[in-house]
Scaffold this active site. Sequence first.
Site, PDB file in Angstrom:
ATOM      1  N   SER A  13       0.810  -1.237   0.000  1.00  0.00           N
ATOM      2  CA  SER A  13       0.000   0.000   0.000  1.00  0.00           C
ATOM      3  C   SER A  13       0.832   1.271   0.000  1.00  0.00           C
ATOM      4  O   SER A  13       0.276   2.360  -0.037  1.00  0.00           O
ATOM      5  CB  SER A  13      -0.920   0.002   1.238  1.00  0.00           C
ATOM      6  OG  SER A  13      -0.148  -0.082   2.416  1.00  0.00           O
ATOM      7  N   GLY A  15       5.128   3.152  -0.572  1.00  0.00           N
ATOM      8  CA  GLY A  15       6.572   3.101  -0.792  1.00  0.00           C
ATOM      9  C   GLY A  15       7.068   2.046  -1.760  1.00  0.00           C
ATOM     10  O   GLY A  15       6.587   1.931  -2.900  1.00  0.00           O
ATOM     11  N   ASP A  51      -3.062  -7.951   9.223  1.00  0.00           N
ATOM     12  CA  ASP A  51      -2.074  -7.326  10.104  1.00  0.00           C
ATOM     13  C   ASP A  51      -1.006  -8.382  10.383  1.00  0.00           C
ATOM     14  O   ASP A  51      -1.265  -9.386  11.050  1.00  0.00           O
ATOM     15  CB  ASP A  51      -2.748  -6.870  11.410  1.00  0.00           C
ATOM     16  CG  ASP A  51      -1.758  -6.200  12.348  1.00  0.00           C
ATOM     17  OD1 ASP A  51      -0.530  -6.331  12.150  1.00  0.00           O
ATOM     18  OD2 ASP A  51      -2.224  -5.531  13.301  1.00  0.00           O
ATOM     19  N   TYR A 138      16.276  -1.783  15.091  1.00  0.00           N
ATOM     20  CA  TYR A 138      15.892  -1.991  13.682  1.00  0.00           C
ATOM     21  C   TYR A 138      16.973  -2.805  12.971  1.00  0.00           C
ATOM     22  O   TYR A 138      16.673  -3.757  12.239  1.00  0.00           O
ATOM     23  CB  TYR A 138      15.669  -0.643  12.983  1.00  0.00           C
ATOM     24  CG  TYR A 138      15.406  -0.748  11.487  1.00  0.00           C
ATOM     25  CD1 TYR A 138      14.207  -1.277  11.006  1.00  0.00           C
ATOM     26  CD2 TYR A 138      16.358  -0.321  10.549  1.00  0.00           C
ATOM     27  CE1 TYR A 138      13.959  -1.378   9.642  1.00  0.00           C
ATOM     28  CE2 TYR A 138      16.115  -0.415   9.180  1.00  0.00           C
ATOM     29  CZ  TYR A 138      14.911  -0.941   8.731  1.00  0.00           C
ATOM     30  OH  TYR A 138      14.673  -1.049   7.383  1.00  0.00           O
TER      31      TYR A 138
HETATM   32  N1  LIG Z   1      12.683   3.436   3.158  1.00  0.00           N
HETATM   33  C1  LIG Z   1      13.928   3.065   3.412  1.00  0.00           C
HETATM   34  O1  LIG Z   1      14.858   3.901   3.548  1.00  0.00           O
HETATM   35  C2  LIG Z   1      14.273   1.605   3.494  1.00  0.00           C
HETATM   36  C3  LIG Z   1      15.628   1.235   3.470  1.00  0.00           C
HETATM   37  C4  LIG Z   1      15.966  -0.102   3.574  1.00  0.00           C
HETATM   38  C5  LIG Z   1      14.986  -1.064   3.694  1.00  0.00           C
HETATM   39  N2  LIG Z   1      13.681  -0.687   3.720  1.00  0.00           N
HETATM   40  C6  LIG Z   1      12.683  -1.757   3.880  1.00  0.00           C
HETATM   41  O2  LIG Z   1      11.771  -1.713   2.799  1.00  0.00           O
HETATM   42  C7  LIG Z   1      10.515  -2.266   3.204  1.00  0.00           C
HETATM   43  C8  LIG Z   1       9.389  -1.351   2.744  1.00  0.00           C
HETATM   44  O3  LIG Z   1       9.561  -0.107   3.378  1.00  0.00           O
HETATM   45  P1  LIG Z   1       9.024   1.293   2.795  1.00  0.00           P
HETATM   46  O4  LIG Z   1      10.149   2.239   2.970  1.00  0.00           O
HETATM   47  O5  LIG Z   1       8.396   1.111   1.475  1.00  0.00           O
HETATM   48  O6  LIG Z   1       7.942   1.631   3.933  1.00  0.00           O
HETATM   49  P2  LIG Z   1       6.471   2.270   3.918  1.00  0.00           P
HETATM   50  O7  LIG Z   1       6.306   3.202   2.759  1.00  0.00           O
HETATM   51  O8  LIG Z   1       6.273   2.797   5.293  1.00  0.00           O
HETATM   52  O9  LIG Z   1       5.544   0.989   3.673  1.00  0.00           O
HETATM   53  C9  LIG Z   1       5.449  -0.009   4.661  1.00  0.00           C
HETATM   54  C10 LIG Z   1       4.428  -1.039   4.198  1.00  0.00           C
HETATM   55  O10 LIG Z   1       4.379  -2.066   5.194  1.00  0.00           O
HETATM   56  C11 LIG Z   1       3.017  -2.296   5.534  1.00  0.00           C
HETATM   57  N3  LIG Z   1       2.878  -2.688   6.929  1.00  0.00           N
HETATM   58  C12 LIG Z   1       3.375  -2.047   8.022  1.00  0.00           C
HETATM   59  N4  LIG Z   1       2.972  -2.663   9.124  1.00  0.00           N
HETATM   60  C13 LIG Z   1       2.187  -3.705   8.748  1.00  0.00           C
HETATM   61  C14 LIG Z   1       1.452  -4.699   9.433  1.00  0.00           C
HETATM   62  N5  LIG Z   1       1.427  -4.758  10.777  1.00  0.00           N
HETATM   63  N6  LIG Z   1       0.772  -5.611   8.710  1.00  0.00           N
HETATM   64  C15 LIG Z   1       0.753  -5.555   7.352  1.00  0.00           C
HETATM   65  N7  LIG Z   1       1.428  -4.636   6.650  1.00  0.00           N
HETATM   66  C16 LIG Z   1       2.122  -3.718   7.340  1.00  0.00           C
HETATM   67  C17 LIG Z   1       2.305  -0.967   5.290  1.00  0.00           C
HETATM   68  O11 LIG Z   1       0.939  -1.192   4.987  1.00  0.00           O
HETATM   69  P3  LIG Z   1      -0.292  -0.851   5.980  1.00  0.00           P
HETATM   70  O12 LIG Z   1       0.123   0.313   6.804  1.00  0.00           O
HETATM   71  O13 LIG Z   1      -1.395  -0.587   5.004  1.00  0.00           O
HETATM   72  O14 LIG Z   1      -0.490  -2.098   6.755  1.00  0.00           O
HETATM   73  C18 LIG Z   1       3.038  -0.448   4.061  1.00  0.00           C
HETATM   74  O15 LIG Z   1       2.430  -0.913   2.887  1.00  0.00           O
HETATM   75  C19 LIG Z   1      10.610  -2.451   4.723  1.00  0.00           C
HETATM   76  O16 LIG Z   1      10.860  -3.808   5.016  1.00  0.00           O
HETATM   77  C20 LIG Z   1      11.807  -1.599   5.111  1.00  0.00           C
HETATM   78  O17 LIG Z   1      12.443  -2.054   6.277  1.00  0.00           O
HETATM   79  C21 LIG Z   1      13.292   0.615   3.622  1.00  0.00           C
END
Ligand SMILES: NC(=O)c1ccc[n+]([C@@H]2O[C@H](COP(=O)([O-])OP(=O)(O)OC[C@H]3O[C@@H](n4cnc5c(N)ncnc54)[C@H](OP(=O)(O)O)[C@@H]3O)[C@@H](O)[C@H]2O)c1
Length: 232
Positions: A13, A15, A51, A138
């Site tokens: 949903s 990023g 969730d 983290y």
């Molecule tokens: N952004 C960065 O700098 C970065 C860097 C390295 C790695 N990552 C990794 O990339 C991945 C995606 O991150 P992003 O940056 O795209 O984050 P984001 O935009 O905050 O998206 C997070 C996603 O995870 C879902 N989520 C969170 N809690 C949840 C739950 N309890 N149950 C089901 N879904 C859940 C959210 O959906 P809902 O809220 O709709 O549930 C959302 O779709 C993560 O694993 C993160 O650790 C990110």
Amino acid sequence: MLNGKTILITGASSGIGLAMAELLIKNGARVLGLCRSIEKLPSEIIPISCDLSEPSEIETAFGKIETLDILVNNAGLAHLSPITTGDPTQWEAMWKINVQGLSLCSQKALKLFPKTGGHILNISSMSGHRVPPSGGFYAATKFAVRAITEALRAELKGVGNATRVSSISPGFVDTPLLDIYFEGREQQLKQTRETMTMLTPDDIAKTALHILSAPKGVEINDVQLRSNDQAI
Ligand SMILES: NC(=O)c1ccc[n+]([C@@H]2O[C@H](COP(=O)([O-])OP(=O)(O)OC[C@H]3O[C@@H](n4cnc5c(N)ncnc54)[C@H](OP(=O)(O)O)[C@@H]3O)[C@@H](O)[C@H]2O)c1
């Protein structure tokens, strides 16, 4: 490229998950998006409400899926939560989603993959390879993702299961996750956004497409990528 493949993406949903879903659909895949806020999903993504911090909800969600070729474990949560001063409820929340949820989804997906094997792609982090000063709990969850990725690969090879296991380890990607990670340090995030060209969700989506469309005999194990501006 991915014609006829059914792909489940957790956290579709927002990023990185949303960017991957859109690119994989453009390349022929049928995408199921698992998250809590299914109302945010574009209509071309098939919604699965769940969730990930609740194992019973994961059980129910997978019960609705009939066939699956690929699982992308992308959903994640990042709090700046130091070992010295961090809030254990934040540690628990991160552990449940980043580690336990990812592992349970992998276990469930393996039961749905074809006999010829599927593919599991874990979205890890550079924080699973080195610990930045603000890494805290983290980073511990992402080191766990790295260990789980390796353990799963070894277990599958041990039983002759052809399912491939891959991961992507990005540095900073400009998504809403950073607003949570930098909570209380908003000025630092503003400055980072102004001085650094971060990776975009599309950069990660293109890497995912490359990994998932590799020839059947090729298993790309991990891709580490950072913005050219990121020092650590
Ligand atoms: N952004 C960065 O700098 C970065 C860097 C390295 C790695 N990552 C990794 O990339 C991945 C995606 O991150 P992003 O940056 O795209 O984050 P984001 O935009 O905050 O998206 C997070 C996603 O995870 C879902 N989520 C969170 N809690 C949840 C739950 N309890 N149950 C089901 N879904 C859940 C959210 O959906 P809902 O809220 O709709 O549930 C959302 O779709 C993560 O694993 C993160 O650790 C990110």
